[in-house]
Design a protein around this motif. Structure first.
Motif, PDB file in Angstrom:
ATOM      1  N   GLU A 258     -13.857  45.874  40.383  1.00 41.54           N
ATOM      2  CA  GLU A 258     -13.261  46.972  39.620  1.00 41.54           C
ATOM      3  C   GLU A 258     -14.215  48.160  39.482  1.00 41.54           C
ATOM      4  O   GLU A 258     -13.788  49.246  39.078  1.00 41.54           O
ATOM      5  N   LEU A 259     -15.490  47.937  39.780  1.00 42.94           N
ATOM      6  CA  LEU A 259     -16.462  49.020  39.617  1.00 42.94           C
ATOM      7  C   LEU A 259     -16.215  50.114  40.651  1.00 42.94           C
ATOM      8  O   LEU A 259     -16.029  49.837  41.834  1.00 42.94           O
ATOM      9  N   ALA A 260     -16.246  51.352  40.186  1.00 42.86           N
ATOM     10  CA  ALA A 260     -15.984  52.502  41.054  1.00 42.86           C
ATOM     11  C   ALA A 260     -17.076  53.548  40.874  1.00 42.86           C
ATOM     12  O   ALA A 260     -17.874  53.487  39.927  1.00 42.86           O
ATOM     13  N   ARG A 261     -17.094  54.499  41.782  1.00 41.66           N
ATOM     14  CA  ARG A 261     -18.106  55.556  41.746  1.00 41.66           C
ATOM     15  C   ARG A 261     -18.154  56.215  40.367  1.00 41.66           C
ATOM     16  O   ARG A 261     -17.125  56.605  39.813  1.00 41.66           O
ATOM     17  N   GLY A 262     -19.356  56.326  39.821  1.00 42.20           N
ATOM     18  CA  GLY A 262     -19.552  56.968  38.525  1.00 42.20           C
ATOM     19  C   GLY A 262     -19.602  56.009  37.352  1.00 42.20           C
ATOM     20  O   GLY A 262     -20.046  56.390  36.265  1.00 42.20           O
ATOM     21  N   ASP A 263     -19.151  54.767  37.541  1.00 45.87           N
ATOM     22  CA  ASP A 263     -19.217  53.784  36.449  1.00 45.87           C
ATOM     23  C   ASP A 263     -20.677  53.481  36.115  1.00 45.87           C
ATOM     24  O   ASP A 263     -21.549  53.447  36.991  1.00 45.87           O
ATOM     25  N   GLU A 264     -20.920  53.232  34.835  1.00 38.74           N
ATOM     26  CA  GLU A 264     -22.288  53.021  34.364  1.00 38.74           C
ATOM     27  C   GLU A 264     -22.632  51.539  34.291  1.00 38.74           C
ATOM     28  O   GLU A 264     -21.836  50.708  33.875  1.00 38.74           O
ATOM     29  N   ILE A 265     -23.858  51.231  34.720  1.00 42.13           N
ATOM     30  CA  ILE A 265     -24.419  49.887  34.586  1.00 42.13           C
ATOM     31  C   ILE A 265     -25.744  50.034  33.848  1.00 42.13           C
ATOM     32  O   ILE A 265     -26.580  50.851  34.227  1.00 42.13           O
ATOM     33  N   LEU A 266     -25.922  49.267  32.776  1.00 43.72           N
ATOM     34  CA  LEU A 266     -27.116  49.392  31.943  1.00 43.72           C
ATOM     35  C   LEU A 266     -28.025  48.182  32.106  1.00 43.72           C
ATOM     36  O   LEU A 266     -27.568  47.044  32.149  1.00 43.72           O
ATOM     37  N   ILE A 267     -29.317  48.460  32.177  1.00 47.93           N
ATOM     38  CA  ILE A 267     -30.338  47.417  32.222  1.00 47.93           C
ATOM     39  C   ILE A 267     -31.272  47.641  31.040  1.00 47.93           C
ATOM     40  O   ILE A 267     -31.904  48.699  30.929  1.00 47.93           O
ATOM     41  N   ASP A 268     -31.357  46.651  30.146  1.00 52.64           N
ATOM     42  CA  ASP A 268     -32.213  46.748  28.973  1.00 52.64           C
ATOM     43  C   ASP A 268     -33.519  45.993  29.196  1.00 52.64           C
ATOM     44  O   ASP A 268     -33.531  44.872  29.723  1.00 52.64           O
ATOM     45  N   THR A 269     -34.619  46.626  28.762  1.00 50.42           N
ATOM     46  CA  THR A 269     -35.913  45.964  28.705  1.00 50.42           C
ATOM     47  C   THR A 269     -36.382  46.002  27.251  1.00 50.42           C
ATOM     48  O   THR A 269     -35.640  46.418  26.370  1.00 50.42           O
ATOM     49  N   ALA A 270     -37.610  45.590  26.995  1.00 47.54           N
ATOM     50  CA  ALA A 270     -38.107  45.532  25.621  1.00 47.54           C
ATOM     51  C   ALA A 270     -38.040  46.881  24.916  1.00 47.54           C
ATOM     52  O   ALA A 270     -37.710  46.950  23.733  1.00 47.54           O
ATOM     53  N   THR A 271     -38.326  47.952  25.638  1.00 46.89           N
ATOM     54  CA  THR A 271     -38.433  49.255  24.991  1.00 46.89           C
ATOM     55  C   THR A 271     -37.555  50.339  25.601  1.00 46.89           C
ATOM     56  O   THR A 271     -37.462  51.431  25.054  1.00 46.89           O
ATOM     57  N   MET A 272     -36.892  50.042  26.733  1.00 48.67           N
ATOM     58  CA  MET A 272     -36.106  51.067  27.415  1.00 48.67           C
ATOM     59  C   MET A 272     -34.753  50.539  27.852  1.00 48.67           C
ATOM     60  O   MET A 272     -34.582  49.344  28.100  1.00 48.67           O
ATOM     61  N   THR A 273     -33.785  51.462  27.934  1.00 52.20           N
ATOM     62  CA  THR A 273     -32.503  51.179  28.559  1.00 52.20           C
ATOM     63  C   THR A 273     -32.372  52.107  29.754  1.00 52.20           C
ATOM     64  O   THR A 273     -32.507  53.332  29.626  1.00 52.20           O
ATOM     65  N   TYR A 274     -32.121  51.522  30.915  1.00 53.74           N
ATOM     66  CA  TYR A 274     -31.985  52.291  32.153  1.00 53.74           C
ATOM     67  C   TYR A 274     -30.516  52.358  32.532  1.00 53.74           C
ATOM     68  O   TYR A 274     -29.825  51.332  32.600  1.00 53.74           O
ATOM     69  N   SER A 275     -30.044  53.578  32.766  1.00 48.62           N
ATOM     70  CA  SER A 275     -28.647  53.801  33.102  1.00 48.62           C
ATOM     71  C   SER A 275     -28.513  54.079  34.603  1.00 48.62           C
ATOM     72  O   SER A 275     -29.117  55.017  35.124  1.00 48.62           O
TER      73      SER A 275
END
Length: 222
Positions: free
Chosen positions: A141-158
């Motif tokens: 279902e994921l399409a161009r522009g959809d966001e995926i987030l990766i969390d670490t101890a101090t940061m969230t990467y989008s």
């Protein structure tokens, strides 16, 4: 003839029941195992994060420098947290380090040696499509522009999705630092999610590509 037909019908009914029980085990039984493993991984990740934050606070105000990125944990341990807003706020998985059979039964697995969160290169993560909780069941279902987030101890990467393709299992180059171009030096930070395709089959691989779009600091409660 009537007896033969009755016997065949009974055998078909039995076979259908066995198949239904097997499918039920694949979807519920293996999912329950992953659910328990995710609980353990969550605790492991929180412990790692608390240690990382403590190191950062201890170094604050001194000349000691804290490494920008902690070394990857050993295989089988918690690595980071994966979220996909499109799938709802309840969609959260602790990513395990490693992509072996035992690792992927716990949840999505980070390919050892691939880039880390926010790093230049290709952060590659594999996951089951249907069994063991099916963490990547909805990746189609994921399409161009959809966001995926990766969390670490101090940061969230989008990361923002850029493409979605289906390839044969032999196409291992999709997890290269520059997907599809082994040996090429990466210049951007990417994220690649791989899973089986179609559902209940391993004939192909569904691959989702995304590029780093931003990062933000996160607190212990976030």
């Amino acid at each position: 003839m009537r007896t033969v037909l009755r016997t065949m019908a009974e055998l078909s009914l039995t076979a259908g029941l066995v198949l239904a029980l097997f499918v039920g085990y694949l979807s519920w039984g293996t999912g329950e195992y992953t659910h328990r493993q995710q609980g353990d991984l969550h605790d492991d990740l929180e412990q790692q994060w608390n240690t990382a934050r403590a190191r950062k606070l201890a170094a604050a105000g001194t000349r000691q420098r804290v490494a920008a990125a902690a070394p990857a944990p050993s295989e089988g341990r918690a690595y980071a947290r994966l979220r996909v807003p499109k799938f709802g706020s309840s969609y959260q998985y602790t990513v395990v380090e490693g992509v072996g059979v035992a690792d992927l039964r716990k949840g999505p697995g980070h390919y050892p040696g691939s880039a880390g969160p926010g790093e230049v290169g290709n952060m590659a993560i594999a996951g089951h499509r249907t069994t063991y909780g099916g963490p990547f069941e909805r990746n189609g279902e994921l399409a161009r522009g959809d966001e995926i987030l990766i969390d670490t101890a101090t940061m969230t990467y989008s990361y923002k999705v850029t493409n979605r393709i289906v390839v044969r299992p032999s196409r291992t180059d999709v997890t290269a630092p520059v997907p599809g171009r082994p040996g090429r030096r990466p210049r951007t930070a990417m994220l690649t999610l791989t899973t089986c395709h179609p559902k209940f089959s391993a004939a192909y691989r569904l691959v989702v590509f995304a590029e780093l779009a931003g990062r933000r600091a996160r607190t212990a409660a976030a």
